[in-house]
Scaffold this motif. Structure first.
Motif, PDB file in Angstrom:
ATOM      1  N   THR A  41     -57.852  -0.747 -68.022  1.00  0.00           N
ATOM      2  CA  THR A  41     -59.194  -1.329 -67.945  1.00  0.00           C
ATOM      3  C   THR A  41     -59.098  -2.771 -67.448  1.00  0.00           C
ATOM      4  N   VAL A  42     -60.248  -3.336 -67.131  1.00  0.00           N
ATOM      5  CA  VAL A  42     -60.295  -4.742 -66.734  1.00  0.00           C
ATOM      6  C   VAL A  42     -59.703  -5.615 -67.835  1.00  0.00           C
ATOM      7  N   TYR A  43     -60.077  -5.319 -69.086  1.00  0.00           N
ATOM      8  CA  TYR A  43     -59.564  -6.092 -70.218  1.00  0.00           C
ATOM      9  C   TYR A  43     -58.032  -6.043 -70.248  1.00  0.00           C
ATOM     10  N   GLU A  44     -57.457  -4.841 -70.126  1.00  0.00           N
ATOM     11  CA  GLU A  44     -56.012  -4.701 -70.208  1.00  0.00           C
ATOM     12  C   GLU A  44     -55.301  -5.287 -68.994  1.00  0.00           C
ATOM     13  N   ASN A  45     -55.945  -5.229 -67.828  1.00  0.00           N
ATOM     14  CA  ASN A  45     -55.359  -5.852 -66.645  1.00  0.00           C
ATOM     15  C   ASN A  45     -55.250  -7.363 -66.831  1.00  0.00           C
ATOM     16  N   ILE A  46     -56.287  -7.965 -67.388  1.00  0.00           N
ATOM     17  CA  ILE A  46     -56.264  -9.409 -67.620  1.00  0.00           C
ATOM     18  C   ILE A  46     -55.225  -9.761 -68.681  1.00  0.00           C
ATOM     19  N   ALA A  47     -55.136  -8.936 -69.717  1.00  0.00           N
ATOM     20  CA  ALA A  47     -54.230  -9.223 -70.830  1.00  0.00           C
ATOM     21  C   ALA A  47     -52.770  -8.927 -70.506  1.00  0.00           C
ATOM     22  N   PHE A  48     -52.530  -8.113 -69.478  1.00  0.00           N
ATOM     23  CA  PHE A  48     -51.191  -7.567 -69.224  1.00  0.00           C
ATOM     24  C   PHE A  48     -50.080  -8.626 -69.142  1.00  0.00           C
ATOM     25  N   PRO A  49     -50.274  -9.746 -68.409  1.00  0.00           N
ATOM     26  CA  PRO A  49     -49.169 -10.722 -68.321  1.00  0.00           C
ATOM     27  C   PRO A  49     -48.743 -11.251 -69.690  1.00  0.00           C
ATOM     28  N   MET A  50     -49.729 -11.437 -70.582  1.00  0.00           N
ATOM     29  CA  MET A  50     -49.387 -11.973 -71.901  1.00  0.00           C
ATOM     30  C   MET A  50     -48.721 -10.929 -72.799  1.00  0.00           C
ATOM     31  N   ARG A  51     -48.992  -9.672 -72.538  1.00  0.00           N
ATOM     32  CA  ARG A  51     -48.326  -8.621 -73.322  1.00  0.00           C
ATOM     33  C   ARG A  51     -46.852  -8.528 -72.935  1.00  0.00           C
ATOM     34  N   LEU A  52     -46.525  -8.945 -71.689  1.00  0.00           N
ATOM     35  CA  LEU A  52     -45.135  -8.927 -71.235  1.00  0.00           C
ATOM     36  C   LEU A  52     -44.389 -10.212 -71.554  1.00  0.00           C
ATOM     37  N   SER A  53     -45.133 -11.238 -71.938  1.00  0.00           N
ATOM     38  CA  SER A  53     -44.533 -12.551 -72.122  1.00  0.00           C
ATOM     39  C   SER A  53     -43.509 -12.556 -73.249  1.00  0.00           C
ATOM     40  N   LYS A  54     -42.486 -13.422 -73.085  1.00  0.00           N
ATOM     41  CA  LYS A  54     -41.484 -13.577 -74.141  1.00  0.00           C
ATOM     42  C   LYS A  54     -42.126 -14.132 -75.412  1.00  0.00           C
ATOM     43  N   ASN A  55     -43.084 -15.028 -75.214  1.00  0.00           N
ATOM     44  CA  ASN A  55     -43.770 -15.631 -76.362  1.00  0.00           C
ATOM     45  C   ASN A  55     -45.099 -14.915 -76.570  1.00  0.00           C
ATOM     46  N   LYS A  56     -45.045 -13.764 -77.190  1.00  0.00           N
ATOM     47  CA  LYS A  56     -46.248 -12.949 -77.357  1.00  0.00           C
ATOM     48  C   LYS A  56     -47.238 -13.636 -78.293  1.00  0.00           C
ATOM     49  N   LEU A  57     -48.496 -13.555 -77.905  1.00  0.00           N
ATOM     50  CA  LEU A  57     -49.550 -14.178 -78.695  1.00  0.00           C
ATOM     51  C   LEU A  57     -50.043 -13.224 -79.772  1.00  0.00           C
ATOM     52  N   PRO A  58     -50.549 -13.755 -80.873  1.00  0.00           N
ATOM     53  CA  PRO A  58     -51.259 -12.916 -81.845  1.00  0.00           C
ATOM     54  C   PRO A  58     -52.451 -12.256 -81.162  1.00  0.00           C
ATOM     55  N   ASP A  59     -52.810 -11.071 -81.608  1.00  0.00           N
ATOM     56  CA  ASP A  59     -53.892 -10.316 -80.966  1.00  0.00           C
ATOM     57  C   ASP A  59     -55.186 -11.108 -80.890  1.00  0.00           C
ATOM     58  N   ALA A  60     -55.491 -11.858 -81.935  1.00  0.00           N
ATOM     59  CA  ALA A  60     -56.752 -12.606 -81.962  1.00  0.00           C
ATOM     60  C   ALA A  60     -56.776 -13.684 -80.882  1.00  0.00           C
ATOM     61  N   GLU A  61     -55.648 -14.399 -80.692  1.00  0.00           N
ATOM     62  CA  GLU A  61     -55.586 -15.445 -79.678  1.00  0.00           C
ATOM     63  C   GLU A  61     -55.614 -14.854 -78.277  1.00  0.00           C
ATOM     64  N   LEU A  62     -54.908 -13.723 -78.094  1.00  0.00           N
ATOM     65  CA  LEU A  62     -54.941 -13.056 -76.792  1.00  0.00           C
ATOM     66  C   LEU A  62     -56.352 -12.601 -76.465  1.00  0.00           C
ATOM     67  N   ASP A  63     -57.038 -12.024 -77.433  1.00  0.00           N
ATOM     68  CA  ASP A  63     -58.411 -11.575 -77.220  1.00  0.00           C
ATOM     69  C   ASP A  63     -59.311 -12.750 -76.839  1.00  0.00           C
ATOM     70  N   GLU A  64     -59.103 -13.886 -77.498  1.00  0.00           N
ATOM     71  CA  GLU A  64     -59.916 -15.070 -77.196  1.00  0.00           C
ATOM     72  C   GLU A  64     -59.685 -15.531 -75.756  1.00  0.00           C
ATOM     73  N   ARG A  65     -58.416 -15.531 -75.329  1.00  0.00           N
ATOM     74  CA  ARG A  65     -58.101 -15.958 -73.952  1.00  0.00           C
ATOM     75  C   ARG A  65     -58.722 -15.009 -72.928  1.00  0.00           C
ATOM     76  N   VAL A  66     -58.593 -13.708 -73.157  1.00  0.00           N
ATOM     77  CA  VAL A  66     -59.128 -12.724 -72.210  1.00  0.00           C
ATOM     78  C   VAL A  66     -60.641 -12.888 -72.096  1.00  0.00           C
ATOM     79  N   ARG A  67     -61.301 -13.024 -73.229  1.00  0.00           N
ATOM     80  CA  ARG A  67     -62.770 -13.109 -73.190  1.00  0.00           C
ATOM     81  C   ARG A  67     -63.246 -14.448 -72.622  1.00  0.00           C
ATOM     82  N   ARG A  68     -62.475 -15.486 -72.840  1.00  0.00           N
ATOM     83  CA  ARG A  68     -62.830 -16.772 -72.238  1.00  0.00           C
ATOM     84  C   ARG A  68     -62.724 -16.686 -70.714  1.00  0.00           C
ATOM     85  N   ALA A  69     -61.651 -16.063 -70.220  1.00  0.00           N
ATOM     86  CA  ALA A  69     -61.473 -15.900 -68.778  1.00  0.00           C
ATOM     87  C   ALA A  69     -62.553 -14.995 -68.190  1.00  0.00           C
TER      88      ALA A  69
END
Length: 415
Positions: free
Chosen positions: A92-120
């Motif tokens: 989905t669009v949401y998962e496409n936007i989130a994808f780089p952070m899911r691969l990152s070495k420094n993975k974000l907590p789900d709540a912070e990742l969700d905030e970043r995706v929705r802000r973008a």
């Protein structure tokens, strides 16, 4: 955000061809720099060297003062937006936007990742499309998803590789505006590659013009337009293109195929003592004599010409004037055409006229040309003999001040 320094970068392939040849460029923190030039000039190769997708043959690349020549792409903290979007069709669009952070070495907590995706997604107007797949989106929406993926990483710099080339003209204009607004809002250092000089002129704080792997001029769009360093830059920047006209000085005037021109002494002096020069004249330096303000007449020359045809565009008109080809400059203009990735540069002058002008093709007409705006180019070297470096530097300095105010205003709005 970050500074990016290119120091004498060279990229040679196995055959020894230098696709990038001794390029040096300093990109300031928060600056939007455009790499522009015709196909094959090395601009995309240079961008890929910055992000780490191309090895550097010679020279140094520094990000925030640290040499990164051998640093892996994923460790440079740069986000790249590609020409073909590079989206995952099954996500989905949401998962496409989130994808780089899911691969990152420094993975974000789900709540912070969700905030970043929705802000973008809010920045990019994608809130209503988060659950859709890329195949159900328009080209512009897909490009915004690709930009969202870059934003969510909070990278030190954004790199754009001809991101609008797959869109139609109207959508390109809309996306160009959105990219400019977004970059100013975020204040993130950005490097943008394009072959479209309209994109270069409207987006960039500074524009770096490349030809055959070599940097020709780096300046604000206005300096490039008003004070080009050579024939190539003058011919590449501007639409319609600058007119080039063979001329020589005689009796304190310029003799050209379309008539005699009186000009300021600085212009005459640049041509004096040379058998032949090329005059560069922007289309807007011309006007129907009937519409010239009386106070301006003394600053130019009157010409009697017969246009082949005119084009009415609503807010203005273009007139086209043929002149006799000069064999002494045919080789120079032929080489320039090849450098600009054009078939040829015909012996033709394009003039801009008032929309109310009644000049028409096939009829003798009176034109006026503002000779204060003439450029004189050396036929052999292509150098602009009338360029004023101090005036050019001042134009770029002013643009830098305006940009600093914009960034300050954007930062206050974020706070």
């Amino acid at each position: 955000m970050a500074t990016i320094e290119l120091k004498n970068l060279v990229k040679k392939y196995d055959d020894g061809f230098p696709a990038v040849n001794d390029v040096s460029l300093d990109i300031a923190d928060g600056e939007f720099v455009i790499l522009v030039g015709p196909s094959g000039c090395g601009k995309s190769t240079l961008l890929r060297m910055i992000v780490g997708l191309e090895d550097i043959t010679e020279g140094d690349l520094l990000i925030d003062g640290k040499r990164v020549n051998e640093v892996a792409p994923r460790d440079r903290n740069l986000s790249m937006v590609f020409q073909n979007y590079a989206l995952y069709p099954h996500l989905t669009v949401y998962e496409n936007i989130a994808f780089p952070m899911r691969l990152s070495k420094n993975k974000l907590p789900d709540a912070e990742l969700d905030e970043r995706v929705r802000r973008a997604s809010t920045m990019l107007g994608l809130d209503d499309h988060l659950e859709r797949k890329p195949g159900n989106l328009s080209g512009g929406q897909r490009q915004r998803v690709a930009m969202g993926r870059a934003i969510v990483r909070e990278a030190d710099a954004f790199l754009f590789d001809e991101p609008l080339s797959n869109l139609d003209a109207k959508l390109r204009g809309q996306m160009r505006t959105q990219i400019a607004q977004l970059q100013r809002q975020l204040g993130t250092t950005s490097v943008y590659v394009t072959h479209d000089q309209t994109e270069a002129m409207t987006l960039g704080d500074r524009v770096a013009v490349l030809k055959k792997g070599k940097l020709q001029q780096v300046a604000s769009p206005r300096e490039l337009y008003e004070q080009p360093v050579n024939l190539f830059v003058a011919g590449f920047i501007g639409s319609p293109s600058m007119n080039f006209l063979p001329a020589h000085e005689s009796g304190g005037r310029l003799q050209t195929p379309i008539g005699e021109l009186e000009a300021p002494e600085s212009v005459i002096a640049a041509a004096r003592g040379r058998d032949l020069v090329l005059l560069g004249i922007r289309p807007e330096a011309f006007e129907d004599f009937e519409f010239v303000d009386e106070a301006l007449i003394a600053h130019g020359s009157r010409l009697t010409v017969t246009p082949s045809h005119t084009e009415w565009l609503g807010n203005e008109q273009y007139g086209y004037i043929d002149y006799e080809k000069d064999p002494q400059v045919s080789d120079v203009l032929g080489e320039l055409a090849r450098d600009l990735d054009q078939d040829d540069i015909p012996p033709l002058i394009v003039v801009t006229l008032s929309s109310a002008s009644r000049i028409r093709g096939g009829t003798e007409a009176q034109l006026w040309v503002d000779t204060r705006k003439l450029h004189v180019f050396d036929v052999g070297t292509g150098e602009n003999l009338t360029r004023d470096p101090e005036r050019g530097a001042e134009l770029t300095r002013q643009a830098g001040e305006d940009r600093a105010r914009e960034l300050e205003t954007a930062a206050e709005a974020r706070d």
